[in-house]
Enzyme design. Structure first.
Site, PDB file in Angstrom:
ATOM      1  CD  GLU A  84     -32.695  43.207 -13.116  1.00  0.00           C
ATOM      2  OE1 GLU A  84     -33.349  43.111 -11.789  1.00  0.00           O
ATOM      3  OE2 GLU A  84     -31.562  42.582 -13.146  1.00  0.00           O
ATOM      4  CE  LYS A  86     -30.919  45.173   0.589  1.00  0.00           C
ATOM      5  NZ  LYS A  86     -31.929  46.228   0.306  1.00  0.00           N
ATOM      6  CG  HIS A 127     -31.410  42.849  -8.934  1.00  0.00           C
ATOM      7  ND1 HIS A 127     -32.624  42.096  -9.421  1.00  0.00           N
ATOM      8  CD2 HIS A 127     -31.382  42.374  -7.675  1.00  0.00           C
ATOM      9  CE1 HIS A 127     -33.181  41.925  -8.444  1.00  0.00           C
ATOM     10  NE2 HIS A 127     -32.638  41.895  -7.414  1.00  0.00           N
ATOM     11  CB  CYS A 149     -32.465  38.521  -7.569  1.00  0.00           C
ATOM     12  SG  CYS A 149     -31.852  39.098  -5.926  1.00  0.00           S
ATOM     13  CB  SER A 196     -30.261  44.873  -3.639  1.00  0.00           C
ATOM     14  OG  SER A 196     -31.341  45.337  -2.611  1.00  0.00           O
TER      15      SER A 196
END
Length: 309
Positions: free
Chosen positions: A237, A163, A235, A142, A192
């Site tokens: 993870e 966003k 992301h 990210c 995000s």
């Protein structure tokens, strides 16, 4: 095979409860195996959350791995105690003379700042420069990916109109590359972030290849031509409830934030999200560790060639 971490690291209790194979230091010491040395530069505010997320994926591979947790000396962490960092983390100064099979540079919730205004930018640049000769393969996540692309290749980031928040469908664009071996034709990844890197900027750099992308989330997975640097803009993870926690946090602050896309069933935040990205995340990390670290790193790390040769 297990991951080797400090015996009393709090994340170990959580990982053990999930049946992730953790090896105590004293047991690993007596095994005649050279584990892979992986450093994690954890830039996230709440360290233990990111530790668990990454160690869960690393521990799901068939390799024995020794983990070194790193934090930045030039940044004061407000959400993790100094005692915790002293007990479980090391600084760059403490490890800069060592070599590592792999390095993970995490994201950080600062993507709206210009890189030069980040208070630890100089130290991070030193680490990224050091990695050229002391790390075989680095995985950037990210904001860490945006920072790496900017530092190594001059690729800028751009502020989005709103966003990018949710779980988005992606497709593989380079099927023959080992990093995406076994990926489904379509797979999902949480995002995000308030910024992006643009495809046309990446395509101008001949050393880089885009391996996966999304119509909504843009470029996702980028690889350099030697497999020494990997950039992941999402992301994979993340835990099942990470996006929900971020959403509720922003709502409680009174921020004008949209609900994460493709996440809550029927867009109802009271319903439990369905995880669509777990298998992809496991495969991404196992492919990286197997094909770009284990299969490529010399047994004697002192013989590691620099990445710029």
């Amino acid at each position: 095979m297990p991951i080797k971490i400090k015996d009393d690291l709090p994340a170990a209790e959580i990982l053990n409860s999930e049946n992730i194979f953790i090896m105590p230091e004293n047991v690993a010491f007596h095994q005649d195996i050279r584990p892979l040395k992986i450093a994690i530069l954890n830039l996230m505010p709440i360290k233990i959350t990111t530790e668990v997320q990454l160690l869960r994926l690393i521990g799901n591979t068939a390799l024995q791995i020794e983990i070194e947790l790193l934090h930045l000396k030039t940044h004061v962490c407000k959400n993790t105690s100094e005692e915790y960092l002293t007990n479980f983390y090391r600084t760059f100064d403490e490890i800069k003379n060592e070599k590592f099979d792999g390095l993970i540079i995490t994201g950080a919730p600062i993507e709206q700042l210009e890189f030069s205004r980040v208070n630890y930018w100089e130290e991070l640049k030193d680490i990224m420069e050091w990695s050229k000769c002391h790390v075989y393969s680095t995985l950037h996540i990210c904001w860490g990916a945006q920072a790496g692309l900017y530092y190594h290749y001059g690729i800028p980031k751009y502020i989005l109109k709103e966003k990018l928040f949710g779980v988005f469908k992606h497709e593989v664009t380079e099927e023959k590359e080992k990093l995406v071996r076994g990926f489904d034709d379509e797979f999902y990844v949480p995002h995000s972030r308030y910024t992006e890197v643009k495809r046309e900027d990446v395509e101008k750099v001949k050393e880089l290849t885009i391996l996966a992308q999304s119509k909504k989330a843009g470029v996702y997975l980028i690889l350099d031509n030697k497999g020494r640097r990997i950039f992941v803009t999402g992301h994979s993870e993340y835990d099942p409830l990470t996006l929900k926690d971020e959403y509720m946090r922003d709502i409680s602050k009174g921020e004008d934030i949209k609900m994460p896309e493709n996440y809550f069933p029927d867009d109802n935040p009271d319903r439990k999200p369905v995880v669509k990205w777990r298998s992809h995340a496991d495969l991404l990390f196992s492919n990286w560790l197997n094909y770009y670290v284990y299969q490529e790193t010399p047994y004697d790390l002192s013989e590691m060639p620099p990445s710029f040769l």
